[in-house]
Design a protein around this motif. Structure first.
Motif, mmCIF file in Angstrom:
data_model
loop_
_atom_site.group_PDB
_atom_site.id
_atom_site.type_symbol
_atom_site.label_atom_id
_atom_site.label_comp_id
_atom_site.label_asym_id
_atom_site.label_seq_id
_atom_site.Cartn_x
_atom_site.Cartn_y
_atom_site.Cartn_z
ATOM 1 N N ALA A 125 94.554 -99.074 45.595
ATOM 2 C CA ALA A 125 94.229 -100.481 45.981
ATOM 3 C C ALA A 125 93.515 -100.504 47.449
ATOM 4 O O ALA A 125 94.415 -100.173 48.503
ATOM 5 C CB ALA A 125 95.380 -101.407 45.773
ATOM 6 N N VAL A 126 92.285 -100.832 47.490
ATOM 7 C CA VAL A 126 91.675 -100.822 48.897
ATOM 8 C C VAL A 126 91.234 -102.411 48.924
ATOM 9 O O VAL A 126 90.685 -103.070 48.178
ATOM 10 C CB VAL A 126 90.407 -99.892 48.929
ATOM 11 N N GLY A 127 91.608 -102.873 50.257
ATOM 12 C CA GLY A 127 91.502 -104.250 50.809
ATOM 13 C C GLY A 127 90.193 -104.260 51.478
ATOM 14 O O GLY A 127 90.410 -104.517 52.690
ATOM 15 N N GLY A 128 88.969 -104.070 51.101
ATOM 16 C CA GLY A 128 87.916 -104.272 51.578
ATOM 17 C C GLY A 128 87.560 -103.066 52.960
ATOM 18 O O GLY A 128 88.409 -102.002 52.843
ATOM 19 N N GLU B 233 96.577 -98.904 49.480
ATOM 20 C CA GLU B 233 98.064 -98.871 49.153
ATOM 21 C C GLU B 233 97.890 -97.588 47.942
ATOM 22 O O GLU B 233 97.017 -98.279 47.100
ATOM 23 C CB GLU B 233 98.700 -99.864 48.535
ATOM 24 N N LEU B 234 98.473 -96.794 47.817
ATOM 25 C CA LEU B 234 98.706 -96.003 46.506
ATOM 26 C C LEU B 234 99.534 -96.590 45.539
ATOM 27 O O LEU B 234 100.513 -97.541 45.941
ATOM 28 C CB LEU B 234 99.443 -94.634 46.713
ATOM 29 N N PRO B 235 99.437 -96.563 44.112
ATOM 30 C CA PRO B 235 100.298 -97.400 43.368
ATOM 31 C C PRO B 235 101.704 -97.182 43.512
ATOM 32 O O PRO B 235 102.504 -98.293 43.487
ATOM 33 C CB PRO B 235 99.808 -96.683 41.773
ATOM 34 N N ALA B 236 102.328 -96.135 43.750
ATOM 35 C CA ALA B 236 103.744 -95.920 44.335
ATOM 36 C C ALA B 236 104.254 -96.599 45.294
ATOM 37 O O ALA B 236 105.388 -96.908 45.411
ATOM 38 C CB ALA B 236 103.822 -94.262 44.390
ATOM 39 N N ALA C 69 103.490 -108.657 45.836
ATOM 40 C CA ALA C 69 102.324 -108.955 45.622
ATOM 41 C C ALA C 69 102.259 -110.182 44.939
ATOM 42 O O ALA C 69 101.533 -111.037 45.164
ATOM 43 C CB ALA C 69 101.614 -107.834 44.875
ATOM 44 N N ARG C 70 103.247 -110.649 43.795
ATOM 45 C CA ARG C 70 103.325 -111.775 43.166
ATOM 46 C C ARG C 70 103.426 -112.806 44.263
ATOM 47 O O ARG C 70 102.897 -113.764 43.999
ATOM 48 C CB ARG C 70 104.483 -111.487 42.089
ATOM 49 N N ARG D 221 96.134 -105.640 43.830
ATOM 50 C CA ARG D 221 97.485 -104.781 43.687
ATOM 51 C C ARG D 221 98.251 -104.977 42.354
ATOM 52 O O ARG D 221 98.579 -104.022 41.866
ATOM 53 C CB ARG D 221 98.397 -105.575 44.919
ATOM 54 N N ILE D 222 98.300 -106.383 41.960
ATOM 55 C CA ILE D 222 98.985 -106.521 40.670
ATOM 56 C C ILE D 222 98.168 -105.723 39.389
ATOM 57 O O ILE D 222 98.703 -105.235 38.633
ATOM 58 C CB ILE D 222 99.216 -107.743 40.478
ATOM 59 N N ASN D 223 96.908 -106.047 39.534
ATOM 60 C CA ASN D 223 96.042 -105.403 38.555
ATOM 61 C C ASN D 223 96.042 -103.990 38.628
ATOM 62 O O ASN D 223 96.226 -103.219 37.382
ATOM 63 C CB ASN D 223 94.701 -105.591 38.670
#
Length: 132
Positions: free
Chosen positions: A62-65, A83-86, A93-94, A126-128
């Motif tokens: 997950a990269v935020g720009g 962020e790495l998925p782990a 995130a929700r 992140r959720i996706n």
């Protein structure tokens, strides 16, 4: 087969640094697949997953720009967040998604709509990643 070094760096830390076969990023102009010996370039990134291919495996980060800098044998992603998925906390995130949606649908004059929209995009990203 040759590889390239992928580094993903945020203002806080180095999130990722490994030899990979291919990197797929979502730039503001569209999706870009990067292989070893790619032409050098720099382009801004959207808030979106970065796909990393190593052998027969694929990772998603997950990269935020931010920006991606491509060199012949190295790709550096300078990200606002990554962020790495782990490391993704799905409940957090929700909750962030809910807060951003409330800010966007509310009638408050003091809400920074652009900031709320970016927050919503980061939470959805992140959720996706965790739902795939």
């Amino acid at each position: 087969m040759s590889t390239l070094l992928l580094e993903i760096v945020t203002p806080e830390r180095k999130v990722y640094a490994e030899q990979v076969d291919m990197v797929v990023v979502n730039g503001v102009e569209g999706q870009l697949g990067i292989l070893p010996n790619h032409i050098p370039m720099v382009t801004p990134l959207k808030i979106a997953p970065v796909k990393v291919k190593k052998g027969n495996t694929e990772e998603v980060i997950a990269v935020g720009g931010g920006f991606v800098e491509v060199r012949k044998d190295k790709v550096v992603i300078l990200a606002e967040s990554a962020e790495l998925p782990a490391n993704i906390d799905i409940e957090r995130a929700r909750a962030a998604k809910e807060r951003a949606e409330q800010r966007l649908t509310g009638k408050h004059k003091d809400v920074d709509l652009r900031r709320a929209e970016l927050s919503l995009q980061r939470a959805i990203n992140r959720i996706n990643i965790l739902n795939k």
